[in-house]
Scaffold this motif. Structure first.
Motif, PDB file in Angstrom:
ATOM      1  N   ILE A  70       4.880  13.658   6.428  1.00 52.17           N
ATOM      2  CA  ILE A  70       4.891  12.851   5.335  1.00 52.17           C
ATOM      3  C   ILE A  70       4.605  13.357   4.157  1.00 52.17           C
ATOM      4  N   ASP A  71       5.074  12.939   2.954  1.00 53.34           N
ATOM      5  CA  ASP A  71       5.095  13.678   1.627  1.00 53.34           C
ATOM      6  C   ASP A  71       3.543  13.493   1.016  1.00 53.34           C
ATOM      7  N   LYS A  72       2.794  12.559   1.455  1.00 54.83           N
ATOM      8  CA  LYS A  72       1.383  12.406   1.107  1.00 54.83           C
ATOM      9  C   LYS A  72       0.639  12.112   2.349  1.00 54.83           C
ATOM     10  N   VAL A  73      -0.654  12.220   1.999  1.00 55.10           N
ATOM     11  CA  VAL A  73      -1.580  11.733   3.407  1.00 55.10           C
ATOM     12  C   VAL A  73      -1.474  10.668   3.882  1.00 55.10           C
ATOM     13  N   VAL A  74      -1.236  10.436   5.300  1.00 51.55           N
ATOM     14  CA  VAL A  74      -1.260   9.131   5.856  1.00 51.55           C
ATOM     15  C   VAL A  74      -1.993   9.174   7.153  1.00 51.55           C
ATOM     16  N   VAL A  75      -2.890   8.258   7.157  1.00 49.82           N
ATOM     17  CA  VAL A  75      -4.114   8.095   8.386  1.00 49.82           C
ATOM     18  C   VAL A  75      -3.722   7.066   9.172  1.00 49.82           C
ATOM     19  N   LYS A  76      -3.323   7.056  10.272  1.00 54.65           N
ATOM     20  CA  LYS A  76      -3.478   5.787  11.279  1.00 54.65           C
ATOM     21  C   LYS A  76      -4.558   5.654  12.120  1.00 54.65           C
ATOM     22  N   SER A  77      -5.308   4.696  11.775  1.00 51.46           N
ATOM     23  CA  SER A  77      -6.583   4.555  12.521  1.00 51.46           C
ATOM     24  C   SER A  77      -6.297   3.527  13.909  1.00 51.46           C
ATOM     25  N   HIS A  78      -7.077   3.737  14.760  1.00 45.82           N
ATOM     26  CA  HIS A  78      -6.937   2.857  16.024  1.00 45.82           C
ATOM     27  C   HIS A  78      -7.065   1.447  15.889  1.00 45.82           C
ATOM     28  N   VAL A 114       7.854   6.217   1.876  1.00 43.95           N
ATOM     29  CA  VAL A 114       7.109   7.534   1.183  1.00 43.95           C
ATOM     30  C   VAL A 114       7.942   8.755   1.526  1.00 43.95           C
ATOM     31  N   GLY A 115       8.581   8.819   2.561  1.00 44.47           N
ATOM     32  CA  GLY A 115       9.568   9.957   2.640  1.00 44.47           C
ATOM     33  C   GLY A 115       8.820  11.201   3.422  1.00 44.47           C
ATOM     34  N   ARG A 116       9.671  12.058   4.016  1.00 41.61           N
ATOM     35  CA  ARG A 116       9.099  13.434   4.647  1.00 41.61           C
ATOM     36  C   ARG A 116       9.202  14.324   3.757  1.00 41.61           C
ATOM     37  N   ILE A 117       8.322  15.442   4.012  1.00 39.62           N
ATOM     38  CA  ILE A 117       8.393  16.671   3.435  1.00 39.62           C
ATOM     39  C   ILE A 117       9.610  17.423   3.967  1.00 39.62           C
ATOM     40  N   ALA A 175       0.850  -1.218   0.215  1.00 41.00           N
ATOM     41  CA  ALA A 175      -0.003  -0.055   0.042  1.00 41.00           C
ATOM     42  C   ALA A 175       0.872   1.378  -0.065  1.00 41.00           C
ATOM     43  N   LEU A 176       1.832   1.289   0.923  1.00 38.41           N
ATOM     44  CA  LEU A 176       2.707   2.409   0.862  1.00 38.41           C
ATOM     45  C   LEU A 176       3.606   2.539  -0.287  1.00 38.41           C
ATOM     46  N   LYS A 177       4.133   1.642  -1.102  1.00 32.73           N
ATOM     47  CA  LYS A 177       4.547   1.879  -2.522  1.00 32.73           C
ATOM     48  C   LYS A 177       3.855   2.161  -3.425  1.00 32.73           C
ATOM     49  N   MET A 178       2.556   1.905  -3.363  1.00 32.19           N
ATOM     50  CA  MET A 178       1.520   2.714  -4.421  1.00 32.19           C
ATOM     51  C   MET A 178       1.176   3.791  -3.902  1.00 32.19           C
ATOM     52  N   LEU A 179       1.291   4.167  -2.873  1.00 33.21           N
ATOM     53  CA  LEU A 179       1.118   5.830  -2.428  1.00 33.21           C
ATOM     54  C   LEU A 179       2.152   6.442  -2.839  1.00 33.21           C
ATOM     55  N   LYS A 180       3.468   6.031  -2.760  1.00 42.31           N
ATOM     56  CA  LYS A 180       4.789   6.462  -3.021  1.00 42.31           C
ATOM     57  C   LYS A 180       4.677   6.835  -4.770  1.00 42.31           C
ATOM     58  N   GLU A 181       4.460   5.541  -5.332  1.00 41.08           N
ATOM     59  CA  GLU A 181       4.628   5.630  -7.003  1.00 41.08           C
ATOM     60  C   GLU A 181       3.640   5.944  -7.803  1.00 41.08           C
ATOM     61  N   THR A 184       1.230   0.545  14.968  1.00 40.36           N
ATOM     62  CA  THR A 184       1.625   2.099  14.764  1.00 40.36           C
ATOM     63  C   THR A 184       3.083   2.414  14.244  1.00 40.36           C
ATOM     64  N   GLY A 185       3.968   1.406  15.018  1.00 41.21           N
ATOM     65  CA  GLY A 185       5.323   1.465  14.814  1.00 41.21           C
ATOM     66  C   GLY A 185       5.692   1.057  13.417  1.00 41.21           C
ATOM     67  N   ALA A 186       5.068   0.098  12.873  1.00 43.68           N
ATOM     68  CA  ALA A 186       5.313  -0.155  11.290  1.00 43.68           C
ATOM     69  C   ALA A 186       4.663   0.688  10.403  1.00 43.68           C
ATOM     70  N   VAL A 187       3.559   1.430  10.808  1.00 47.88           N
ATOM     71  CA  VAL A 187       3.011   2.421   9.773  1.00 47.88           C
ATOM     72  C   VAL A 187       3.867   3.759   9.799  1.00 47.88           C
ATOM     73  N   LEU A 188       4.348   3.968  10.867  1.00 47.71           N
ATOM     74  CA  LEU A 188       5.366   5.215  11.166  1.00 47.71           C
ATOM     75  C   LEU A 188       6.724   4.850  10.304  1.00 47.71           C
ATOM     76  N   THR A 189       7.140   3.887  10.671  1.00 45.42           N
ATOM     77  CA  THR A 189       8.497   3.541   9.919  1.00 45.42           C
ATOM     78  C   THR A 189       8.237   3.439   8.505  1.00 45.42           C
ATOM     79  N   GLY A 190       7.260   2.704   8.029  1.00 42.69           N
ATOM     80  CA  GLY A 190       7.177   2.346   6.601  1.00 42.69           C
ATOM     81  C   GLY A 190       6.883   3.707   5.793  1.00 42.69           C
ATOM     82  N   ALA A 191       5.922   4.681   6.556  1.00 40.11           N
ATOM     83  CA  ALA A 191       5.893   5.974   5.824  1.00 40.11           C
ATOM     84  C   ALA A 191       7.061   6.855   5.701  1.00 40.11           C
ATOM     85  N   LEU A 192       7.780   6.545   6.711  1.00 42.24           N
ATOM     86  CA  LEU A 192       9.251   7.261   6.572  1.00 42.24           C
ATOM     87  C   LEU A 192      10.139   6.684   5.536  1.00 42.24           C
ATOM     88  N   LEU A 193      10.185   5.300   5.550  1.00 39.22           N
ATOM     89  CA  LEU A 193      10.976   4.658   4.499  1.00 39.22           C
ATOM     90  C   LEU A 193      10.520   4.700   3.188  1.00 39.22           C
TER      91      LEU A 193
END
Length: 343
Positions: free
Chosen positions: A292-300, A117-120, A87-93, A106-115
């Motif tokens: 993050i350089d695109k919109v990422v939402v972490k649900s409960h 997709v990347g930061r602003i 999903a994150l690869k699709m968001l990036k590319e 939560t840890g995986a979503v945060l780490t994955g988004a950084l690695l």
């Protein structure tokens, strides 16, 4: 048409509740397209009992799942065919894919988004930003709510900028920003918060109203509550726990007396339903990962269909409002080095 990709295998109630929530969102917004990543067979079992616009929903099969037991960084690097990584690869590319939702680790979503997709560019650290109800009927953004346990003053300045941009995207014309510490006086707090306070007073582009205490977060007197991630996470979890405890105490007291039941049925039922509605986190969606350089939402993690639906619509609203470009614009107009904030 806005395309949002959803990690269908993330969360305690995946994939059934995730799929139902995504379909709910499709029914609520005709300008929305959803991509579900995960086990195609399991997703299909839930979809078979639902009515939806098949032209606006796509399923991408993934053979792996990242769980809460996995070490986030290792899992992101090794489980390349997991629903989260795909999903994150699709968001990036994919340029058409503008937002992402997951109720997974939560840890995986945060780490994955950084690695993945990347930061602003220019943002020192991304931050978790949930919206909480206030006593005056509005919302307050709590940033950071757990991504950064240790912070520098420049991080808190970035949180203030991003929180302001998000509040403006939600329709607040001049968001009031408060720094959460152990007292309202200017000199309160440890060296981190004292220095951050001095920087925030001179930071252009934000309306800084000074220090606030934990009890002020949901007062309705501020729109953005800036915290380090350690304090913010404790504040968030304490708020959630307090809301659940209060509702449980009220319920037990009503059920414990005949006359309390009568009074509730005749006079208070509507009022308590409204209180429950306001305090129900599922109505507010998830926490946006700002920076993050695109919109990422972490649900409960325990999200059910209603909360997933709200999170998907939240992601689309953030895209529609131009949240990421707004943060970039505010950042370009602010010279943090000129006011002495170092990364």
């Amino acid at each position: 048409m806005i395309k949002i990709v959803v990690d269908a295998m993330g969360g305690d109630n995946a994939p059934a509740e995730i799929v139902k929530g995504a379909v709910q969102a499709l029914g609520s917004d005709k300008d929305l397209k959803v991509v579900l990543t995960g086990d195609k067979e399991k997703i299909g079992q839930t979809l078979s009992g639902l009515s939806y616009d098949k032209a606006r929903l796509e399923v991408v099969h993934c053979a792996e799942v990242i769980t809460n037991d996995d070490a986030p960084t290792l899992a992101i690097r090794q489980k390349k065919d997991s629903s989260l990584v795909v999903a994150l690869k699709m968001l990036k590319e994919d340029e058409e894919t503008q937002g992402f939702v997951s109720a997974g680790s939560t840890g995986a979503v945060l780490t994955g988004a950084l690695l993945r997709v990347g930061r602003i560019r220019g943002i020192s650290r991304p931050a978790v930003c949930p919206a909480l109800p206030t006593a005056k009927g509005g919302k307050v953004l709590l940033i950071d709510a757990g991504a950064n346990a240790e912070c520098k003053p420049v991080n808190l300045c970035h949180f203030a900028l991003m929180g302001t941009a998000y509040a403006k995207a939600m329709g607040v014309k001049e968001p009031r920003v408060g720094l959460v510490t152990n007292g309202t006086e200017d000199h309160k707090g440890d060296p981190l918060h004292q220095e951050a306070h001095n920087l925030l007073k001179t930071l252009p582009g934000i309306h800084f109203v000074g220090n606030v205490e934990g009890r002020d977060i949901m007062s309705g007197d501020i729109d953005v509550a800036v915290c380090d991630g350690f304090s913010g996470n404790i504040a968030l979890k304490t708020t959630e726990g307090t809301a659940l405890a209060v509702m449980q105490i009220i319920k037990e007291n009503i059920m414990g007396s005949f006359w309390a039941k009568v009074g509730y049925a005749l006079f208070m039922k509507k009022a308590f339903k409204n209180i429950k509605r306001v305090m129900d986190y599922s109505k507010y969606g998830g926490a946006v990962l700002l920076g993050i350089d695109k919109v990422v939402v972490k649900s409960h993690g325990s999200s059910k269909a209603d909360s997933i639906c709200a999170s998907v619509l939240q992601a689309k609203a953030a895209v529609d409002s131009g949240l990421v470009p707004s943060i970039k614009e505010m950042l370009s107009e602010t010279d943090l080095e000129a006011i002495g904030a170092e990364g």
